[in-house]
Design a protein around this motif. Structure first.
Motif, PDB file in Angstrom:
ATOM      1  N   PHE A 154       0.839  -1.198   0.000  1.00 60.90           N
ATOM      2  CA  PHE A 154       0.000   0.000   0.000  1.00 60.90           C
ATOM      3  C   PHE A 154       0.874   1.248   0.000  1.00 60.90           C
ATOM      4  CE2 PHE A 154      -3.081  -2.957   2.117  1.00 60.90           C
ATOM      5  CZ  PHE A 154      -4.034  -2.915   1.120  1.00 60.90           C
ATOM      6  N   ASN A 155       0.636   2.095  -0.976  1.00 66.81           N
ATOM      7  CA  ASN A 155       1.408   3.333  -1.089  1.00 66.81           C
ATOM      8  C   ASN A 155       0.685   4.425  -0.290  1.00 66.81           C
ATOM      9  OD1 ASN A 155       3.165   5.265  -1.891  1.00 66.81           O
ATOM     10  ND2 ASN A 155       2.272   5.519  -3.940  1.00 66.81           N
ATOM     11  N   TYR A 156       1.094   4.604   0.958  1.00 63.74           N
ATOM     12  CA  TYR A 156       0.369   5.518   1.841  1.00 63.74           C
ATOM     13  C   TYR A 156       1.348   6.510   2.464  1.00 63.74           C
ATOM     14  CZ  TYR A 156       2.470   3.633   6.025  1.00 63.74           C
ATOM     15  OH  TYR A 156       3.368   3.318   6.996  1.00 63.74           O
ATOM     16  N   PRO A 164      -4.051   6.981  -1.338  1.00 67.35           N
ATOM     17  CA  PRO A 164      -4.734   7.209  -2.612  1.00 67.35           C
ATOM     18  C   PRO A 164      -4.767   5.945  -3.471  1.00 67.35           C
ATOM     19  CG  PRO A 164      -2.521   8.179  -2.639  1.00 67.35           C
ATOM     20  CD  PRO A 164      -2.688   7.512  -1.303  1.00 67.35           C
ATOM     21  N   ASP A 165      -5.919   5.682  -4.096  1.00 63.51           N
ATOM     22  CA  ASP A 165      -6.063   4.556  -5.031  1.00 63.51           C
ATOM     23  C   ASP A 165      -7.054   4.997  -6.096  1.00 63.51           C
ATOM     24  OD1 ASP A 165      -6.564   2.295  -6.464  1.00 63.51           O
ATOM     25  OD2 ASP A 165      -7.085   1.032  -4.762  1.00 63.51           O
ATOM     26  N   SER A 166      -6.528   5.452  -7.219  1.00 65.88           N
ATOM     27  CA  SER A 166      -7.384   6.053  -8.252  1.00 65.88           C
ATOM     28  C   SER A 166      -8.267   5.021  -8.951  1.00 65.88           C
ATOM     29  CB  SER A 166      -6.525   6.796  -9.286  1.00 65.88           C
ATOM     30  OG  SER A 166      -5.635   5.878  -9.866  1.00 65.88           O
ATOM     31  N   GLN A 173      -8.847  -0.742   8.567  1.00 62.61           N
ATOM     32  CA  GLN A 173      -7.682  -1.530   8.963  1.00 62.61           C
ATOM     33  C   GLN A 173      -6.466  -0.626   9.198  1.00 62.61           C
ATOM     34  OE1 GLN A 173      -8.843  -4.781   9.224  1.00 62.61           O
ATOM     35  NE2 GLN A 173      -7.059  -4.944  10.539  1.00 62.61           N
ATOM     36  N   PHE A 174      -6.262   0.367   8.329  1.00 60.43           N
ATOM     37  CA  PHE A 174      -5.177   1.342   8.543  1.00 60.43           C
ATOM     38  C   PHE A 174      -5.296   1.962   9.939  1.00 60.43           C
ATOM     39  CE2 PHE A 174      -4.288   2.048   3.853  1.00 60.43           C
ATOM     40  CZ  PHE A 174      -2.919   1.863   3.938  1.00 60.43           C
ATOM     41  N   GLY A 223       0.660   1.269  16.454  1.00 63.30           N
ATOM     42  CA  GLY A 223       1.441   2.493  16.257  1.00 63.30           C
ATOM     43  C   GLY A 223       1.962   2.662  14.847  1.00 63.30           C
ATOM     44  N   ASN A 224       1.531   1.806  13.944  1.00 58.82           N
ATOM     45  CA  ASN A 224       1.987   1.875  12.548  1.00 58.82           C
ATOM     46  C   ASN A 224       0.828   1.422  11.662  1.00 58.82           C
ATOM     47  OD1 ASN A 224       3.087   1.464  10.035  1.00 58.82           O
ATOM     48  ND2 ASN A 224       4.890   0.361  10.770  1.00 58.82           N
ATOM     49  N   PRO A 225       0.382   2.278  10.743  1.00 52.37           N
ATOM     50  CA  PRO A 225      -0.798   1.891   9.953  1.00 52.37           C
ATOM     51  C   PRO A 225      -0.543   0.769   8.954  1.00 52.37           C
ATOM     52  CG  PRO A 225       0.063   4.017   9.212  1.00 52.37           C
ATOM     53  CD  PRO A 225       0.852   3.637  10.438  1.00 52.37           C
ATOM     54  N   ASP A 226       0.696   0.593   8.522  1.00 56.28           N
ATOM     55  CA  ASP A 226       0.984  -0.381   7.466  1.00 56.28           C
ATOM     56  C   ASP A 226       1.454  -1.695   8.067  1.00 56.28           C
ATOM     57  OD1 ASP A 226       1.384  -1.608   5.092  1.00 56.28           O
ATOM     58  OD2 ASP A 226       3.209  -0.507   4.566  1.00 56.28           O
TER      59      ASP A 226
END
Lengths: 421, 455
Positions: free
Chosen positions: A7-9, A24-26, A371-372, A380-383
């Motif tokens: 996931f590119n976050y 973002p996920d276009s 989930q994020f 403490g970390n969304p990914d």
């Protein structure tokens, strides 16, 4: 199955302490916004059960610039859907809308984060007390076996334990809430420093950053957030409880205290639950439903929170079956599992199934956003998507057997709901 | 400094683009409808066989047959089927509705071929053993008994029995106990042979596989379905009792469960758009009149909503809610008040809100692979044209408030309602029945689940 998430976050924090996660996920036809406030029923005190949940209702009653009913109306008119949810440890608000309505959502969420109190009044409070009393009736008091879970919690945990009472609270407490208490709760917990916001889906990250700063950057609030009540990990001993209710079939609920969420045994308990009751060939389903044919259904779950967890096995007896026989067979199968061990194929199938189920669950944008936020809150970390999967991949039969011995022992609550005489 | 604006930000809605579905006639009675999505390595697939219920068949036959199909097929028993699915991480379910039989697969793409191969065994060589039948029948009986503890199940079952009286839709899909008791394995085997095996079918799928590759797999594993499904048998004109309130006494109820409704036209009806908008204003989304009145103003309920129970041949409009027992009478009064108020039409704002909500929410209904698969499966299930959604969007764009208000008095007719109340206290129901000049009839729970209701 070697699938890995990528996931590119991005994550950053505003000056007022609000954590922001943008994904973002276009490819998606929508944008989903999920706000998590780090407060739940675990923060409540005795005699005030259900406060966090009632407060969630009040968040939909309008704010300074939004009239009563406006929150729903604006989002529904935009073609979106929305709701909120309260748990032991957190309260979240989520909405999914067509991409062009992102600014509307940020405006609505910021208005109630920053300016809820000017719009609250006694009439709204009393109305939502009535609604919540009806919610409790519909989902618990009037539902078959509806109060079983709260009976288990009350017996698993002592009175001061944060998970002792049900999230929805008790009617006698809910009726006593005052506007002053509501205001204090808001000031204590609904601060940007106690929240995180996830924006996921089809949006431009640069514009979103500007809008979030514009709408949330000026909100102030306390940074001294009161913590949850802390657990007193008392050891329970076996206890049988029989309750008679307006049901036709007896149901048995066995409950153990277990591990907290993301604790070292949490994933093992998920896998144990799977190989006990998930499929037709799972130990208990095969024995109770196919071989002995005495049970209508059997299920189990590891239910874990920030500070503690519980493990449940629930089964409904067929007509004329003594629930004691369900109890004895369940305990017998657990003993067999401890004695004979877990087969390698059982473990690999369970892990495979849990992994694929997890991937399927992330089809929905709102699930990814949620989930994020949960990973961010609990870890403490969304990914932590790949970490979460690896928890299961790294399990061994030995570690599962240790967990089995450690938790599923002879210290449990045995609740039986029986038909009225 | 507070930088929150007091102005509502404007939203500019651009389009309601729908997924492009590719259709392929595979011959031999098979049609494939597919949309390729590559965001996740998964494929969702529904195999649909039309199942027009035939009068005289015992209720519950389709349901128990669908339960039994994956209790053993080909060389595998029920446990081996489950083990295989688990090892692949595949979900495969078989179920029946009033109108169709479905086999659904959700799988990682790498296991699609093995999953379809298993589906072939389930569809073509199920064991249908008597011992499995006896066990499943007993479980279903017990499930019905357990469901009878649930007020909403009782209300829905009785409502369906009345509103679809003497038609094939009158029974719950699980069946009435009277029929379940008479069901034999021969009924199941005959049903499978005549209604499922080799019957022409459609496949709807969404996922990361090319149409041509999927077509080859389907043709290879599921060939020769040339037999047309039997046609729907119309029953005699059925009579609906819409002048009686049916009351089911359920001891110790904290709430009264209410269902009120009447028959309505189906999805092919000419003025469906008007109906959808009027229902949206009355009881559709959270902001609807009914919810604002009963929940947000009076606090009688946790929620109330209305909608359509669409079947292929007969449909109903209905609203349902659970209200606190003390306010049963007041809640019914407010429901009737709102229905009557709707006859006068809707305001400009309400019309625009309902239209916006209906139109703009469409793309969100096509977000996931599963949602898209189910949406297009619904077209097949209901016998609707392949461009149904596009046409419906066009109709909505052209709809005016005048058209809607002109239809308002016809949407919910004054010919009467089917009303069912499940609860503890009968006095409030007696009071409202007297005011409406309706009869009042007590119904026993045992009669509801057995199917013993006569009119």
């Amino acid at each position: 199955m070697s699938f890995r998430f990528d996931f590119n976050y991005e994550k950053y924090t505003l000056a007022n302490g609000l954590e922001v996660i943008l994904y973002p996920d276009s490819q998606k036809p929508a944008v989903s916004v999920n706000i998590c406030y780090k407060v739940g029923s675990a923060n409540e005190i005795k005699g005030k059960t259900g406060f966090a949940h009632l407060f969630e209702h009040l968040m939909f009653q309008g704010s300074k610039n939004v009239p009563k009913g406006g929150h729903f109306r604006y989002i529904e008119d935009a073609g979106g859907n929305l709701n909120g949810g309260t748990g032991f440890d957190y309260t979240h608000y989520y909405q999914t809308v067509p991409p062009d309505s992102l600014e509307l959502i940020l405006w609505l969420e910021s208005d109630r984060m920053g300016q809820l109190l000017p719009a609250l009044d006694e009439e709204k409070l009393q109305n939502q007390i009535d609604v919540v009393i009806n919610e409790r009736a519909e989902r618990y008091d009037n539902a078959p076996y509806g109060t079983a879970f709260e009976t288990l919690l009350a017996n698993l945990h002592d009175e001061n334990h944060p998970y002792h009472s049900p999230v929805i609270g008790f009617s006698e407490d809910i009726r006593t809430f005052t506007l002053d208490e509501v205001k204090l709760f808001f000031e204590n917990y609904y601060s940007p420093a106690n929240a995180s916001i996830v924006v996921a889906g089809s949006f431009d990250p640069g514009s979103a950053r500007k809008l979030i700063e514009q709408y949330f950057g000026g909100i102030t609030g306390t940074k001294n957030i009161p913590g949850e009540n802390l657990i007193d990990r008392k050891k329970i001993s076996y206890k049988i409880i029989e309750k008679r209710e307006n049901v036709n079939l007896p149901r048995i609920h066995l409950a153990w205290r277990s591990d907290k969420i993301f604790g070292e045994d949490d994933a093992s308990l998920d896998v144990l639950s799977h190989l006990l009751t998930e499929t037709k060939s799972s130990r208990l389903k095969k024995r109770l439903i196919y071989d002995d044919q005495i049970s209508l259904d059997v299920s189990s779950a590891q239910f874990s929170g920030l500070q503690d967890g519980s493990f449940f096995i629930i089964s409904t007896a067929k007509q004329g079956v003594d629930p004691q026989s369900l109890h004895d067979i369940i305990l017998g199968e657990l003993s067999l599992l401890k004695k004979d061990g877990i087969r390698p194929d059982e473990l690999s199938k369970a892990i495979n199934n849990i992994k694929s189920g997890y991937i399927y669950s992330l089809m929905k944008l709102s699930s990814i956003a949620q989930q994020f936020n949960l990973y961010n809150y609990f870890l403490g970390n969304p990914d932590m998507f790949n970490f979460d999967i690896s928890r299961y991949e790294n399990l061994s039969i030995e570690s599962l057997m240790e967990t089995l011995d450690k938790f599923l022992n002879d210290c449990y609550i045995d609740l039986r709901i029986l038909p009225n005489e | 400094m507070n930088r929150i604006s007091d102005k509502i930000p404007a939203s500019v809605f651009h389009s309601t683009n729908l997924p492009v579905m590719n259709r392929l006639d595979l011959g031999e009675g098979l049609t494939l409808i597919h949309h390729e999505v590559n965001s996740l390595p998964i494929v969702n697939l529904n195999f649909i066989i039309p199942l027009p219920l035939i009068s005289g068949e015992k209720s519950g036959t389709a349901y128990i047959t669908s339960n039994l199909l994956n209790e053993g097929a080909g060389k595998l028993n029920a446990f081996e089927i489950d083990d295989l699915l688990e090892s692949m991480g595949t979900t495969l379910s078989v179920h029946a509705s009033a109108d169709n039989f479905y086999l659904s697969i959700l799988t990682l793409t790498e296991n699609l071929e093995k999953s379809i191969s298993l589906a072939r065994d389930i569809l073509m060589t199920p064991h249908l053993n008597e011992s499995d039948f006896l066990r499943e029948r007993e479980r279903i009986r017990n499930r019905v008994v357990r469901m009878s503890d649930d007020a909403s199940y009782l209300a829905e079952t009785l409502f369906q029995k009345i509103v679809f009286n003497n038609s094939v839709y009158e029974s719950p899909v699980t069946g009435f106990l009277n029929d379940l008791n008479k069901l034999a394995i021969e009924d199941v085997r005959n049903f499978y042979q005549n209604r499922i095996k080799n019957i022409a079918a459609s496949v709807v799928s969404v996922g990361n596989i090319k149409l041509t590759e999927l077509a080859k797999l389907i043709q290879h594993f599921l060939p020769d379905r040339r037999i047309s499904a039997p046609s729907f048998q119309k029953t005699d004109q059925f009579k609906i009792d819409n002048t009686t309130i049916y009351f089911i006494k359920r001891k110790d109820s904290k709430q009264s469960e209410i269902i009120l409704g009447q028959p309505t036209g189906g999805r092919k009806e000419k003025r469906l758009a008007e109906k959808i908008i009027l229902n949206s204003v009355l009881g559709g989304p959270f902001s609807s009149r009914l919810n604002q009145n009963l929940r947000e103003k009076h606090g009688y309920t946790y929620g109330i909503s209305s909608g359509f129970n669409f079947n292929k041949h007969l449909s109903a409009w209905q609203l349902s809610t659970g209200v606190d027992s003390e306010n049963t009478y007041n809640a019914l009064k407010q429901i009737l008040f709102e229905i009557e108020r709707l006859e006068k039409g809707v305001s400009d704002n309400e019309f625009q809100s309902a239209l916006d909500h209906t139109l703009k929410s469409i793309p969100l209904q096509f977000e996931t692979q599963t949602q898209i698969t189910n949406k297009y499966s619904n077209l097949i299930s209901n016998g609707l044209a392949h461009d149904y959604f596009e046409n419906f969007i066009k109709i909505l764009h052209e709809l005016s408030i005048e058209q809607v208000n002109e239809y308002a008095s016809e949407f919910i007719t004054k010919k009467g309602f089917v009303i069912v109340v499940v609860g503890e206290r009968i006095e409030p129901v007696e009071k409202i029945a007297a005011e409406m000049s309706y009869n009042l009839k007590d119904v026993k729970i045992e009669d509801v689940i057995s199917g013993n209701i006569t009119f």
